[in-house]
Design a protein around this motif. Sequence first.
Motif, PDB file in Angstrom:
ATOM      1  N   ALA A  88      -6.029  -4.772  15.940  1.00  0.00           N
ATOM      2  CA  ALA A  88      -7.100  -4.847  14.938  1.00  0.00           C
ATOM      3  C   ALA A  88      -6.869  -6.015  13.992  1.00  0.00           C
ATOM      4  N   ILE A  89      -5.592  -6.233  13.613  1.00  0.00           N
ATOM      5  CA  ILE A  89      -5.276  -7.371  12.736  1.00  0.00           C
ATOM      6  C   ILE A  89      -5.594  -8.677  13.452  1.00  0.00           C
ATOM      7  N   SER A  90      -5.223  -8.747  14.730  1.00  0.00           N
ATOM      8  CA  SER A  90      -5.446  -9.992  15.472  1.00  0.00           C
ATOM      9  C   SER A  90      -6.935 -10.278  15.639  1.00  0.00           C
ATOM     10  N   LEU A  91      -7.752  -9.229  15.560  1.00  0.00           N
ATOM     11  CA  LEU A  91      -9.196  -9.439  15.649  1.00  0.00           C
ATOM     12  C   LEU A  91      -9.789  -9.870  14.305  1.00  0.00           C
ATOM     13  N   GLY A  92      -8.909 -10.002  13.311  1.00  0.00           N
ATOM     14  CA  GLY A  92      -9.363 -10.530  12.035  1.00  0.00           C
ATOM     15  C   GLY A  92      -9.695  -9.484  10.997  1.00  0.00           C
ATOM     16  N   TYR A  93      -9.402  -8.218  11.294  1.00  0.00           N
ATOM     17  CA  TYR A  93      -9.678  -7.183  10.292  1.00  0.00           C
ATOM     18  C   TYR A  93      -8.537  -7.111   9.300  1.00  0.00           C
ATOM     19  N   LYS A  94      -8.870  -7.028   8.020  1.00  0.00           N
ATOM     20  CA  LYS A  94      -7.846  -6.818   7.000  1.00  0.00           C
ATOM     21  C   LYS A  94      -7.564  -5.321   6.961  1.00  0.00           C
ATOM     22  N   THR A  95      -6.669  -4.874   7.836  1.00  0.00           N
ATOM     23  CA  THR A  95      -6.490  -3.435   8.039  1.00  0.00           C
ATOM     24  C   THR A  95      -6.028  -2.719   6.771  1.00  0.00           C
ATOM     25  N   GLU A  96      -5.252  -3.427   5.928  1.00  0.00           N
ATOM     26  CA  GLU A  96      -4.776  -2.797   4.692  1.00  0.00           C
ATOM     27  C   GLU A  96      -5.949  -2.299   3.850  1.00  0.00           C
ATOM     28  N   ARG A  97      -6.989  -3.137   3.749  1.00  0.00           N
ATOM     29  CA  ARG A  97      -8.146  -2.752   2.935  1.00  0.00           C
ATOM     30  C   ARG A  97      -8.851  -1.546   3.526  1.00  0.00           C
ATOM     31  N   TYR A  98      -8.985  -1.551   4.857  1.00  0.00           N
ATOM     32  CA  TYR A  98      -9.642  -0.417   5.519  1.00  0.00           C
ATOM     33  C   TYR A  98      -8.838   0.855   5.296  1.00  0.00           C
TER      34      TYR A  98
ATOM     35  N   LEU B 115      -6.737   1.490   2.874  1.00  0.00           N
ATOM     36  CA  LEU B 115      -6.787   1.908   1.471  1.00  0.00           C
ATOM     37  C   LEU B 115      -8.107   2.615   1.172  1.00  0.00           C
ATOM     38  N   LEU B 116      -9.214   2.035   1.655  1.00  0.00           N
ATOM     39  CA  LEU B 116     -10.516   2.658   1.383  1.00  0.00           C
ATOM     40  C   LEU B 116     -10.592   4.040   2.025  1.00  0.00           C
ATOM     41  N   ALA B 117     -10.085   4.158   3.249  1.00  0.00           N
ATOM     42  CA  ALA B 117     -10.075   5.461   3.908  1.00  0.00           C
ATOM     43  C   ALA B 117      -9.238   6.449   3.111  1.00  0.00           C
ATOM     44  N   PHE B 118      -8.104   5.959   2.576  1.00  0.00           N
ATOM     45  CA  PHE B 118      -7.230   6.831   1.794  1.00  0.00           C
ATOM     46  C   PHE B 118      -7.947   7.322   0.537  1.00  0.00           C
ATOM     47  N   VAL B 119      -8.615   6.391  -0.156  1.00  0.00           N
ATOM     48  CA  VAL B 119      -9.310   6.765  -1.392  1.00  0.00           C
ATOM     49  C   VAL B 119     -10.435   7.760  -1.080  1.00  0.00           C
ATOM     50  N   LEU B 120     -11.183   7.511  -0.009  1.00  0.00           N
ATOM     51  CA  LEU B 120     -12.267   8.436   0.368  1.00  0.00           C
ATOM     52  C   LEU B 120     -11.704   9.825   0.654  1.00  0.00           C
TER      53      LEU B 120
ATOM     54  N   GLY C 187     -16.072   3.313  10.267  1.00  0.00           N
ATOM     55  CA  GLY C 187     -15.308   4.335  10.998  1.00  0.00           C
ATOM     56  C   GLY C 187     -14.778   3.818  12.324  1.00  0.00           C
ATOM     57  N   GLU C 188     -15.563   2.965  12.988  1.00  0.00           N
ATOM     58  CA  GLU C 188     -15.103   2.394  14.260  1.00  0.00           C
ATOM     59  C   GLU C 188     -13.855   1.536  14.045  1.00  0.00           C
ATOM     60  N   VAL C 189     -13.845   0.781  12.939  1.00  0.00           N
ATOM     61  CA  VAL C 189     -12.662  -0.032  12.641  1.00  0.00           C
ATOM     62  C   VAL C 189     -11.461   0.875  12.379  1.00  0.00           C
ATOM     63  N   LEU C 190     -11.704   1.980  11.648  1.00  0.00           N
ATOM     64  CA  LEU C 190     -10.609   2.916  11.389  1.00  0.00           C
ATOM     65  C   LEU C 190      -9.998   3.406  12.703  1.00  0.00           C
ATOM     66  N   LYS C 191     -10.867   3.767  13.654  1.00  0.00           N
ATOM     67  CA  LYS C 191     -10.374   4.251  14.945  1.00  0.00           C
ATOM     68  C   LYS C 191      -9.609   3.150  15.678  1.00  0.00           C
TER      69      LYS C 191
ATOM     70  N   LEU D  34       0.315   2.235  -2.879  1.00  0.00           N
ATOM     71  CA  LEU D  34       1.763   2.225  -2.669  1.00  0.00           C
ATOM     72  C   LEU D  34       2.111   2.618  -1.234  1.00  0.00           C
ATOM     73  N   ALA D  35       1.468   3.686  -0.749  1.00  0.00           N
ATOM     74  CA  ALA D  35       1.887   4.272   0.525  1.00  0.00           C
ATOM     75  C   ALA D  35       1.569   3.368   1.708  1.00  0.00           C
ATOM     76  N   ILE D  36       0.435   2.640   1.660  1.00  0.00           N
ATOM     77  CA  ILE D  36       0.094   1.827   2.827  1.00  0.00           C
ATOM     78  C   ILE D  36       0.992   0.611   2.978  1.00  0.00           C
ATOM     79  N   ARG D  37       1.919   0.427   2.024  1.00  0.00           N
ATOM     80  CA  ARG D  37       2.863  -0.676   2.190  1.00  0.00           C
ATOM     81  C   ARG D  37       3.883  -0.395   3.286  1.00  0.00           C
ATOM     82  N   ARG D  38       3.997   0.851   3.704  1.00  0.00           N
ATOM     83  CA  ARG D  38       4.894   1.194   4.816  1.00  0.00           C
ATOM     84  C   ARG D  38       4.113   1.945   5.876  1.00  0.00           C
ATOM     85  N   GLN D  39       4.662   1.886   7.116  1.00  0.00           N
ATOM     86  CA  GLN D  39       3.935   2.519   8.221  1.00  0.00           C
ATOM     87  C   GLN D  39       4.565   3.831   8.675  1.00  0.00           C
ATOM     88  N   GLY D  40       3.839   4.504   9.502  1.00  0.00           N
ATOM     89  CA  GLY D  40       4.341   5.635  10.281  1.00  0.00           C
ATOM     90  C   GLY D  40       4.999   6.701   9.438  1.00  0.00           C
TER      91      GLY D  40
END
Lengths: 323, 295
Positions: A206-216, A218-223, A193-197, A113-119
Amino acid sequence: MERVVDPLTESESTLRAQSGRIAFAIMVAALIVAPFMTYPLFLMQAMCFALFACAFNLLIGYVGLLSFGHALYFGWASYLSAYSAKAWGLPPALAILTGTATAAVCGLVAGALAIRRQGIYFAMITLALAQMMYFFAVQAQFTGGEDGIQAVPRGKLFGFVNLQNEAAMYIVVLVIFLAGFLLIYRIIHSPFGEVLKAIRENETRAISLGYKTERYKLLAFVLSATLAGLAGATKAIVLQLASLTDVNWPMSGEVVLMTLVGGLGTIFGPVVGAFVILVMQYKLAPLGEWVLVIQGAIFVACVLLFRRGIIGELANRLRIREL
Amino acid sequence: MFEIFGIPSTALFGQLLIGLINGSFYALLSLGLAVIFGMLNIINFAHGALYMLGAFTAFLLLHYAGVDYWWALVIVPIVVGIVGVVIERLLLQWLYKLDHLYGLLLTFGLALIIEGMFRNFFGASGRPYQIPELLRGGQNLGFMFLPNYRAWVVFFSAVVCFSTWFLIERTSLGATLRAATENPTLVRAFGINVPRMIMLTYGFGAALAALAGVMAAPIYNVSPQMGSDIIIVVFAVVVIGGMGSILGAVLTGFGLGIIEGLTKVFFPEASNTVVFVIMAIVLLVKPAGLFGRRG
C-alpha cells in the motif's frame, strides 16, 4: 477427480447477493420485537456493547490493528457523559456528545502514539496507554473513585422526550446503535475502507502504491475510538452509571472476546458476539469467579478451533462472501 | 541521617531500594518475554499469570508441605517450567503459522483461566509469605536501613539476569538458539531439533517468571491478581526497551524501577503512571525503543 461445481440457480445467487440486506432486516426486526419478550434494559445495554464491539472490529477486522485498550475510549466517554449530565446538568444529547468528543480526542492522541509501532507492539502500547488512563480515573476527583458516578439523570431529549420512559429510551438507543452500525458499514464500503483493507493485507505494498498509510491508520483509529466512545457515553445515560469497570483492562479484553466469538472482520459478528457474551455473563453470574475461567476457555477455544467466529462460520457454510 | 532536597535520606534511599526491587522483577519478567518472543514470535500475555503461579506454588508448598523458601526457589521454577512445556505442546504449537495476534489472544485467555482458578479457590485478598529465617532483619547503613531480604532479591535477580545473558549471548547453546531465531529452517537442516528447542524456550521463560514470583512472595502479598497488575507495566517496559537485546531489557527494567521509586518520593501521585508516560515520550523520540533492533 472431477471438480464439483455448485450449480447455483439464479434466484439462489441473487439471494446471496442480497444476504447483507436480509440479515440487516432480520436484525432490525429482532431488535423491534425483542423488548416485548425480554428486559428492555438488558437489550439497551447489549446494543451499547454491540456498537462498542463493531467500533473495535473496524480496527482489527478491516485494518488488522489489534487495540488492547479500547476500554479507554468506552470508559472515559462514559465518565464524561455521566459527569456532564449530572454535575453540569447538560441535556442527554449534549452529554452523549461530550462523552463521544472526549473519546475522539483520546483516540487522536493515543492513536498517534500507537501507530508509530507495528504488530504486537501496537497491542502492547494501546494496552499500556489505557492502563495509564485507568490510573488517572482512579486518582481523579470527578470520577468518584471506587463508587463511580451514580444516579446519572437521563433527562429529556431535545427538551421534550422524557427518557425516564423506558420505551423512549429504548428507541433512542436503537437509533444510535443503528446509526453507528450503518456508519461503520459505510466506512468499510467506501474507497477509504478499501485502502484500509489494502493496508491490512499488505501495508508495504500500500505504501509503494503511494498511500500515506499512517494517515489512514490514524483516521481509522480515531473513528473507532469515537464510535466506541458513542457506545460508552450512551451506556452511561442508559444505566445511569459510570464506573472504574468501564475503563479497566478486563473491559478491553471483553470487547476483544465479543468480536472474536462473533467473527473478526465480519459485519454482523460483533453484534452477535456482544449478545452471546452478555447473555452468558447474566446466566453464569451465580458462578462468581468461574465466569473469568469460562471466558478464558472461550478465548482459547476460539483461537484454536473457531477462528472464523459464529458469523464467519455461518457465512462460510452458506458460501456468502460478506456477512 | 541527613536530607536531600528537603527529603530525609532514609525515605529517599528506602524508595530507591523499593524501586530497585520492582526493577528486578520488571527485568526478570521482560527478559522472559523477550526470550519467548525471540523464539516463538508470541507475546506471552500469560507471563504475569505464570509469575503469580510461581508465588502461589511457593505459598502452597510452605503451608501444605512444609517446603521452605530455599527449596521453593529450586522446585517452583521446575514445576512451572513443566507447566510451560505442557502449555506449549498442547496449545501454542498450533499457532506458529498464524498471525502474531492469535498468540496474544490465546495467552490472554490462558491468563484469565489461571487467574480465575486461583480467585475461586483463594479469593481476591492477599496472603503473607514469611521471609526465610536466614534473611530476616537488616543492616543500618547510617543513611538508610537495608533489610537483608531486599538486598538478597536485588543481588540474586542481577545474578539470574546476568546468567541468562551469558547463556544466550556467550555459549554455544545460546548461539544455536539465536541462529534458530534468525532462520529456523536452516538450523533444522543442520540436524538440530528446533521444535524441541522452542518447547524448552517457553518452559525456560515460564520458569524465569516463576522464579520472580517466588522472590516476590515475601515482599508483596501473594494474591491472584498480582500477575495482571505487573504484566501491563512490563509490557510498557518492553516497548521502551525493545525486545531485540537481552541486556537492553534488563537495563530498562532496573532503570524504570528506579525512576518509579524516585517518582514516589518527589511526586507520589504520578508513581503509578510514570512508566507509561516515559513510554509515550520514548515513542515520540525514538519509536523503535531504546535498544530496539527491529520495528
